[in-house]
Design a protein around this motif. Structure first.
Motif, PDB file in Angstrom:
ATOM      1  N   MET A  34       5.553  -0.575  -7.593  1.00 19.12           N
ATOM      2  CA  MET A  34       5.998  -0.493  -6.212  1.00 19.12           C
ATOM      3  C   MET A  34       6.505  -1.835  -5.706  1.00 19.12           C
ATOM      4  SD  MET A  34       2.753   1.681  -5.492  1.00 19.12           S
ATOM      5  CE  MET A  34       2.457   1.462  -7.246  1.00 19.12           C
ATOM      6  N   TYR A  36       6.743  -3.704  -1.941  1.00 14.13           N
ATOM      7  CA  TYR A  36       6.440  -3.678  -0.523  1.00 14.13           C
ATOM      8  C   TYR A  36       7.227  -4.791   0.161  1.00 14.13           C
ATOM      9  CZ  TYR A  36       2.507  -0.414  -0.803  1.00 14.13           C
ATOM     10  OH  TYR A  36       1.736   0.708  -0.971  1.00 14.13           O
ATOM     11  N   LEU A  46       5.751   0.074   2.298  1.00 21.22           N
ATOM     12  CA  LEU A  46       6.314   0.456   1.013  1.00 21.22           C
ATOM     13  C   LEU A  46       7.831   0.560   1.103  1.00 21.22           C
ATOM     14  CD1 LEU A  46       5.709   1.363  -1.898  1.00 21.22           C
ATOM     15  CD2 LEU A  46       5.706   3.725  -1.056  1.00 21.22           C
ATOM     16  N   LYS A  92      -0.146  -0.113 -10.543  1.00 21.15           N
ATOM     17  CA  LYS A  92      -1.467   0.427 -10.794  1.00 21.15           C
ATOM     18  C   LYS A  92      -1.452   1.328 -12.021  1.00 21.15           C
ATOM     19  CE  LYS A  92      -1.657   4.614  -7.984  1.00 21.15           C
ATOM     20  NZ  LYS A  92      -2.530   5.374  -7.068  1.00 21.15           N
TER      21      LYS A  92
ATOM     22  N   PHE B  33      -8.902   0.436   2.360  1.00 23.85           N
ATOM     23  CA  PHE B  33      -8.961  -0.832   1.629  1.00 23.85           C
ATOM     24  C   PHE B  33      -8.970  -1.997   2.612  1.00 23.85           C
ATOM     25  CE2 PHE B  33      -7.687   1.228  -2.342  1.00 23.85           C
ATOM     26  CZ  PHE B  33      -6.992   2.339  -1.881  1.00 23.85           C
ATOM     27  N   SER B 100      -0.326   9.478  -5.696  1.00 26.87           N
ATOM     28  CA  SER B 100      -0.181   8.978  -4.327  1.00 26.87           C
ATOM     29  C   SER B 100      -0.258   7.473  -4.362  1.00 26.87           C
ATOM     30  CB  SER B 100      -1.276   9.544  -3.433  1.00 26.87           C
ATOM     31  OG  SER B 100      -1.210   8.972  -2.148  1.00 26.87           O
ATOM     32  N   ASN B 101       0.874   6.828  -4.188  1.00 30.26           N
ATOM     33  CA  ASN B 101       0.930   5.395  -4.389  1.00 30.26           C
ATOM     34  C   ASN B 101       1.102   4.597  -3.113  1.00 30.26           C
ATOM     35  OD1 ASN B 101       0.946   5.385  -7.365  1.00 30.26           O
ATOM     36  ND2 ASN B 101       2.757   6.629  -7.018  1.00 30.26           N
ATOM     37  N   GLU B 102       1.384   5.265  -2.019  1.00 30.50           N
ATOM     38  CA  GLU B 102       1.658   4.521  -0.812  1.00 30.50           C
ATOM     39  C   GLU B 102       0.372   4.206  -0.085  1.00 30.50           C
ATOM     40  OE1 GLU B 102       4.551   6.206   1.779  1.00 30.50           O
ATOM     41  OE2 GLU B 102       4.703   4.357   2.965  1.00 30.50           O
ATOM     42  N   GLN B 103       0.226   2.938   0.270  1.00 27.40           N
ATOM     43  CA  GLN B 103      -0.837   2.513   1.159  1.00 27.40           C
ATOM     44  C   GLN B 103      -0.185   2.108   2.475  1.00 27.40           C
ATOM     45  OE1 GLN B 103      -3.587  -0.395  -0.430  1.00 27.40           O
ATOM     46  NE2 GLN B 103      -3.900   0.761  -2.311  1.00 27.40           N
ATOM     47  N   PHE B 105      -0.470   0.029   5.826  1.00 25.25           N
ATOM     48  CA  PHE B 105      -1.183  -1.169   6.248  1.00 25.25           C
ATOM     49  C   PHE B 105      -1.242  -1.286   7.766  1.00 25.25           C
ATOM     50  CE2 PHE B 105      -2.021  -3.794   2.514  1.00 25.25           C
ATOM     51  CZ  PHE B 105      -1.321  -3.098   1.546  1.00 25.25           C
ATOM     52  N   GLY B 106      -2.354  -1.847   8.225  1.00 26.75           N
ATOM     53  CA  GLY B 106      -2.482  -2.198   9.623  1.00 26.75           C
ATOM     54  C   GLY B 106      -1.730  -3.478   9.926  1.00 26.75           C
TER      55      GLY B 106
END
Lengths: 110, 114
Positions: A34, A36, A46, A92, B33, B100-103, B105-106
């Motif tokens: 990925m 970001y 992302l 990952k 996380f 599912s790869n998207e995180q 973020f705050g």
């Protein structure tokens, strides 16, 4: 040695240039790759995601993965000042947690 | 719209004090996380959770703790703040699973320990 290595830059290029951002990694089990993008004082978001080897294109952005060389790249064509940000690679293995590179700070000069 | 929020956005504290950073998400994500971001180190994982009552240590967990009592919240506690914990802290959430790869973020909490 870190699992994921990324040149922190900073990288400064003129508007309209082609930008190449790269990461190398050591874990051959990584399958998901990925990129970001993080604007100043914001959280990362992302930008692109690639599974296994190959290329993926989205507008001006192209992500490449070369698993044989353990090397991934992000290309930005016709770069714009709005592309100025820090770009972080992440990867990952299966359902495992993400491992991030250090991030490359990019500035596009008008 | 679903979102992930962090509070406070900025915090100054003294060495030895206990500090708690809040993270709240309305995505209904199982995975949450905590990362810290420092110059030259990128994002480093502190703790993570794959669901209620589940918590796991990341690569830089010493001096930090988390608890997960519901889906929406994962507070991060610094038991006795140290100057080395001055950093920007990001909370993230994700739906989980290998595909599912998207995180998400705050906005981050900027913590200064004097």
């Amino acid at each position: 040695q870190k699992e994921v290595e990324q040149d922190p830059g900073p990288l400064s290029v003129p508007e309209g240039a082609i930008v190449s951002l790269n990461c190398t990694y050591s874990n051959s089990a990584f399958q998901y790759f990925m990129w970001y993008r993080q604007y100043s004082r914001k959280g990362p978001e992302l930008l692109m995601y690639t599974y296994s080897s190959g290329n993926k294109e989205d507008g001006r952005f192209t992500a490449q993965v070369d698993k044989s060389s353990k090397y991934i790249s992000l290309f930005i064509r016709d770069s714009q000042p709005s592309d100025s940000a820090t770009y972080l690679c992440a990867m990952k293995e299966g359902a495992q947690k993400l491992v991030f590179g250090q991030g490359t700070r990019l500035t596009i000069n008008p | 719209d679903a979102e992930i929020t962090q509070s406070p956005r900025h915090k100054i504290t003294e060495t030895g004090r206990q500090v708690t950073l809040a993270c709240h998400q309305t995505w209904n994500h199982n995975n949450m996380f905590w990362y810290r971001q420092d110059l030259g180190h990128g994002l480093r994982l502190i703790h993570y959770s794959y669901g209620v009552q589940d918590t796991n240590k990341g690569e830089v967990s010493d001096g930090y703790s988390v608890s997960r009592s519901n889906t929406e919240d994962l507070p991060l506690t610094l038991e006795s703040a140290a100057s080395s914990q001055t950093s920007v802290y990001f909370c993230a959430s994700g739906a989980g699973g290998p595909s599912s790869n998207e995180q998400f973020f705050g906005p981050g909490t900027r913590l200064t320990v004097l």
